[in-house]
Write a protein that holds these residues in place. Structure first.
Motif, PDB file in Angstrom:
ATOM      1  N   THR A 102      49.704  37.126  34.740  1.00 22.48           N
ATOM      2  CA  THR A 102      49.322  36.514  33.469  1.00 22.48           C
ATOM      3  C   THR A 102      47.937  36.978  33.016  1.00 22.48           C
ATOM      4  O   THR A 102      47.715  37.225  31.822  1.00 22.48           O
ATOM      5  CB  THR A 102      49.364  34.977  33.618  1.00 22.48           C
ATOM      6  OG1 THR A 102      50.733  34.591  33.735  1.00 22.48           O
ATOM      7  CG2 THR A 102      48.734  34.273  32.442  1.00 22.48           C
ATOM      8  N   SER A 103      47.019  37.113  33.957  1.00 19.01           N
ATOM      9  CA  SER A 103      45.673  37.557  33.587  1.00 19.01           C
ATOM     10  C   SER A 103      45.695  38.973  33.011  1.00 19.01           C
ATOM     11  O   SER A 103      44.918  39.307  32.121  1.00 19.01           O
ATOM     12  CB  SER A 103      44.745  37.502  34.805  1.00 19.01           C
ATOM     13  OG  SER A 103      44.634  36.172  35.262  1.00 19.01           O
ATOM     14  N   MET A 104      46.630  39.787  33.506  1.00 15.38           N
ATOM     15  CA  MET A 104      46.764  41.133  32.944  1.00 15.38           C
ATOM     16  C   MET A 104      47.288  41.053  31.503  1.00 15.38           C
ATOM     17  O   MET A 104      46.890  41.838  30.634  1.00 15.38           O
ATOM     18  CB  MET A 104      47.701  41.978  33.806  1.00 15.38           C
ATOM     19  CG  MET A 104      47.805  43.409  33.328  1.00 15.38           C
ATOM     20  SD  MET A 104      48.879  44.387  34.391  1.00 15.38           S
ATOM     21  CE  MET A 104      50.480  43.682  34.036  1.00 15.38           C
ATOM     22  N   GLU A 154      40.285  35.076  43.281  1.00 15.63           N
ATOM     23  CA  GLU A 154      40.558  35.358  44.694  1.00 15.63           C
ATOM     24  C   GLU A 154      41.651  36.404  44.902  1.00 15.63           C
ATOM     25  O   GLU A 154      42.044  36.657  46.035  1.00 15.63           O
ATOM     26  CB  GLU A 154      40.975  34.069  45.420  1.00 15.63           C
ATOM     27  CG  GLU A 154      39.942  32.958  45.411  1.00 15.63           C
ATOM     28  CD  GLU A 154      38.654  33.293  46.173  1.00 15.63           C
ATOM     29  OE1 GLU A 154      38.642  34.277  46.948  1.00 15.63           O
ATOM     30  OE2 GLU A 154      37.654  32.576  45.966  1.00 15.63           O
ATOM     31  N   THR A 155      42.178  36.966  43.846  1.00 16.60           N
ATOM     32  CA  THR A 155      43.301  37.901  43.974  1.00 16.60           C
ATOM     33  C   THR A 155      42.889  39.153  44.770  1.00 16.60           C
ATOM     34  O   THR A 155      41.966  39.871  44.378  1.00 16.60           O
ATOM     35  CB  THR A 155      43.810  38.260  42.564  1.00 16.60           C
ATOM     36  OG1 THR A 155      44.275  37.059  41.961  1.00 16.60           O
ATOM     37  CG2 THR A 155      44.928  39.281  42.601  1.00 16.60           C
ATOM     38  N   ALA A 156      43.587  39.370  45.882  1.00 22.57           N
ATOM     39  CA  ALA A 156      43.188  40.441  46.806  1.00 22.57           C
ATOM     40  C   ALA A 156      43.257  41.827  46.144  1.00 22.57           C
ATOM     41  O   ALA A 156      42.416  42.695  46.424  1.00 22.57           O
ATOM     42  CB  ALA A 156      44.070  40.404  48.048  1.00 22.57           C
ATOM     43  N   LYS A 189      60.687  33.701  33.498  1.00 20.53           N
ATOM     44  CA  LYS A 189      61.357  34.146  34.728  1.00 20.53           C
ATOM     45  C   LYS A 189      60.791  33.450  35.955  1.00 20.53           C
ATOM     46  O   LYS A 189      61.519  33.087  36.858  1.00 20.53           O
ATOM     47  CB  LYS A 189      61.336  35.679  34.847  1.00 20.53           C
ATOM     48  CG  LYS A 189      60.072  36.297  35.364  1.00 20.53           C
ATOM     49  CD  LYS A 189      60.215  37.824  35.504  1.00 20.53           C
ATOM     50  CE  LYS A 189      59.804  38.548  34.238  1.00 20.53           C
ATOM     51  NZ  LYS A 189      59.684  40.007  34.374  1.00 20.53           N
ATOM     52  N   GLU A 190      59.492  33.227  36.009  1.00 16.87           N
ATOM     53  CA  GLU A 190      58.933  32.731  37.268  1.00 16.87           C
ATOM     54  C   GLU A 190      59.282  31.285  37.560  1.00 16.87           C
ATOM     55  O   GLU A 190      59.355  30.902  38.728  1.00 16.87           O
ATOM     56  CB  GLU A 190      57.423  32.975  37.365  1.00 16.87           C
ATOM     57  CG  GLU A 190      56.557  32.128  36.480  1.00 16.87           C
ATOM     58  CD  GLU A 190      55.074  32.474  36.614  1.00 16.87           C
ATOM     59  OE1 GLU A 190      54.628  32.801  37.716  1.00 16.87           O
ATOM     60  OE2 GLU A 190      54.380  32.401  35.602  1.00 16.87           O
ATOM     61  N   ILE A 191      59.544  30.483  36.531  1.00 17.85           N
ATOM     62  CA  ILE A 191      59.894  29.088  36.883  1.00 17.85           C
ATOM     63  C   ILE A 191      61.351  28.722  36.618  1.00 17.85           C
ATOM     64  O   ILE A 191      61.863  27.806  37.239  1.00 17.85           O
ATOM     65  CB  ILE A 191      58.945  28.049  36.240  1.00 17.85           C
ATOM     66  CG1 ILE A 191      59.000  28.083  34.725  1.00 17.85           C
ATOM     67  CG2 ILE A 191      57.511  28.225  36.742  1.00 17.85           C
ATOM     68  CD1 ILE A 191      58.318  26.857  34.121  1.00 17.85           C
TER      69      ILE A 191
HETATM   70  C1  F6R Z   1      51.684  33.741  36.457  1.00 11.30           C
HETATM   71  C2  F6R Z   1      50.782  33.719  37.588  1.00 11.30           C
HETATM   72  C3  F6R Z   1      50.401  35.010  38.252  1.00 11.30           C
HETATM   73  C4  F6R Z   1      48.881  35.144  38.210  1.00 11.30           C
HETATM   74  C5  F6R Z   1      48.436  36.382  38.992  1.00 11.30           C
HETATM   75  C6  F6R Z   1      46.944  36.616  38.853  1.00 11.30           C
HETATM   76  O1  F6R Z   1      51.924  32.475  35.941  1.00 11.30           O
HETATM   77  O2  F6R Z   1      50.308  32.674  37.953  1.00 11.30           O
HETATM   78  O3  F6R Z   1      51.017  36.090  37.631  1.00 11.30           O
HETATM   79  O4  F6R Z   1      48.506  35.231  36.871  1.00 11.30           O
HETATM   80  O5  F6R Z   1      48.780  36.250  40.333  1.00 11.30           O
HETATM   81  O6  F6R Z   1      46.214  35.555  39.379  1.00 11.30           O
HETATM   82  P1  F6R Z   1      44.683  35.395  39.053  1.00 11.30           P
HETATM   83  O7  F6R Z   1      44.552  35.214  37.584  1.00 11.30           O
HETATM   84  O8  F6R Z   1      44.249  34.183  39.825  1.00 11.30           O
HETATM   85  O9  F6R Z   1      43.997  36.652  39.518  1.00 11.30           O
END
Ligand code: F6R
Length: 349
Positions: free
Chosen positions: A56-58, A105-107, A232-234
Motif C-alpha cells: 500500500t505504501s508503494m 519496520e519493513t525489512a 484481494k488481501e481481505i
Molecule cells: C496492505 C498492507 C501491506 C503494507 C506493506 C508495507 O494493506 O498492509 O501491503 O502496505 O507491507 O508496509 P509498511 O507501510 O509498514 O512498510
C-alpha cells in the motif's frame, strides 16, 4: 479499543477525516510549514526522486511520483523495495531517496536503506511510527500522524501518506495550492460519503465472483492498484488494478458473464475513454460499477463523491474501495483485521 466498531479496519476507515485534519494541524503552523529547511534544500538540489516502498505504501508512492512531477517538476520514479535492494537501477547524478512506510519496520526497505547509506546518499522516510527503525536510521523523517493502525489492511495510513506527500510537494512548488483549504475539503468529502452512502448492498449484488477488476486512467490507475490490493488481501477475491486502456490488450479475455469491473473516474479528461472501456467489458457480460467525482459524474453512477482538488482525488476515491473490500470480506466471514497469511509489518526480506 474498537469503541462502537466491529473491527479495527472499519474504525480506521472512519477515522480518515480526522487524520487529514490532524495532519493539517501538525504541518501548518501560522502559515509556516513544519518541514525542515534541510529536507527542502536537499530535495531541491536533486535531479531525481527515487521513491522506495512496498504494498500500500508503494501505491501511495505512485501518487507521490505524480505529485512530484506535477508540482515540483523533479522527475520521480517508484521502485519496489525488495527489487531495488538487489538490483539498483542506474542512478542519476544527484538522486534523492524517499522511503514510505507505515510501520517503519519493513525489512525490504531496511535493505534499501543500507544500500543508499553505503552509496552515501541521503534518505527521507515518511512513516507513521517516529520511533521505528527507518525513522531512526534515515537522515530525515516526516511523521504521518495517522495514529496507531491496528488492522493489517492499511487504510488511514495510505490517506495520510498522500496528504503528507502533497504538503511536501506543494512546499517545494511555486504553485502554492492553498492546502489548508483543499485538505479540509478532502476531509469533508470523505466525511460526507461515509455519512450518507451505505454501499453494503451494492457490494452484495455486484461482487459475487472469484475475481474482480478495477480500472482507471492516470491518477485513477494508481488508486485502482491500491483498491485491488485491498479487496484481494481481505476478501481473497483475485483482483487486479488495470490501466483502463490496457485491459483490451489481452486481459479482457478473462471477462465472463458477471465478472465485476469497477471503474474509477475522477476527472473530465479521462471520463469519456474510461466509460468507453467499460462499455467494451459490458458487451462481454461484465457486471460494472462506477465510482466518480461530482464534476464528471453521470446520474447512473453507483457512487458519487464530492469534488476535491484534482491532485488530491486519490484520498477520496480510495475510500469507497476500502469499504468495498470491507463488506466483501464481512460477507465471506473472513477475519477482517487479521487476514490469512499476512502480518502487519513484514520484518523478513
Ligand atoms: C496492505 C498492507 C501491506 C503494507 C506493506 C508495507 O494493506 O498492509 O501491503 O502496505 O507491507 O508496509 P509498511 O507501510 O509498514 O512498510
Amino acid at each position: 479499543d474498537m469503541g462502537e466498531y466491529q473491527h479495527y479496519m472499519i474504525k480506521e476507515i472512519y477515522e480518515q477525516p480526522s487524520v487529514v485534519r490532524r495532519i493539517v494541524q501538525n504541518y501548518f503552523n501560522h502559515d509556516k510549514i513544519n518541514i525542515s529547511a534541510d529536507i527542502l534544500k536537499d530535495i531541491k538540489a536533486s535531479d531525481r526522486i527515487y521513491i522506495l516502498a512496498a504494498g500500500t505504501s508503494m501505491h501511495a508512492g505512485y501518487v507521490g511520483k505524480y505529485l512530484f512531477e506535477e508540482l515540483t517538476h523533479i522527475p520521480a520514479e517508484v521502485h519496489i523495495a525488495s527489487e531495488f535492494a538487489y538490483h539498483t537501477p542506474l542512478l542519476t547524478a544527484k538522486p534523492f531517496f524517499l522511503m514510505i512506510s507505515q510501520s517503519g519496520e519493513t525489512a525490504d526497505l531496511r535493505a534499501c536503506l543500507l544500500k543508499t547509506q553505503k552509496l552515501n546518499y541521503k534518505t527521507l522516510t515518511i512513516t507513521n511510527v517516529k520511533t521505528s527503525t527507518l525513522a531512526r536510521e534515515s537522515n530525515y523523517f516526516l511523521e504521518l500522524f495517522a495514529g496507531p493502525e491496528i488492522a493489517v489492511a492499511s487504510t488511514k495510513a495510505y490517506v495520510a501518506q498522500v496528504a503528507v506527500l502533497s504538503i511536501l510537494c506543494n512546499t517545494l512548488s511555486d504553485q502554492n495550492i492553498d492546502l489548508i483549504k483543499e485538505l479540509t475539503k478532502v476531509a469533508l468529502s470523505i466525511e460526507n460519503f461515509l455519512a450518507t452512502q451505505d454501499i453494503s448492498s451494492l457490494v452484495h449484488d455486484k461482487i459475487t465472483k472469484r475475481n474482480c477488476f478495477y480500472i482507471g486512467r492516470t491518477i485513477d490507475y494508481y488508486t485502482s492498484l491500491e483498491a485491488a490490493l485491498k479487496l484481494k488481501e481481505i476478501s481473497y477475491i483475485q483482483t487486479e488494478g488495470f490501466a483502463a486502456g490496457e485491459l483490451k490488450h489481452g486481459t479482457i479475455a478473462l471477462i465472463e458473464e458477471g465478472t465485476p469491473v469497477i471503474a474509477l473516474i475522477s476527472s473530465k479528461e479521462i471520463s469519456k475513454n474510461t466509460r468507453s472501456n467499460l462499455n467494451e467489458v459490458i458487451s462481454r457480460g461484465a457486471t460494472t460499477m462506477i465510482i466518480s467525482l461530482a464534476n464528471t459524474s453521470q446520474e447512473s453512477d453507483d457512487i458519487i463523491l464530492k469534488d476535491v482538488h484534482p491532485l488530491l482525488t486519490p484520498m477520496v476515491m480510495v475510500v469507497p474501495t476500502q469499504l468495498i473490500a470491507y463488506y466483501a470480506a464481512l460477507e465471506r466471514g473472513n477475519d477482517i483485521d487479521k487476514p490469512r497469511n499476512l502480518a502487519k509489518s513484514v520484518t523478513v526480506e
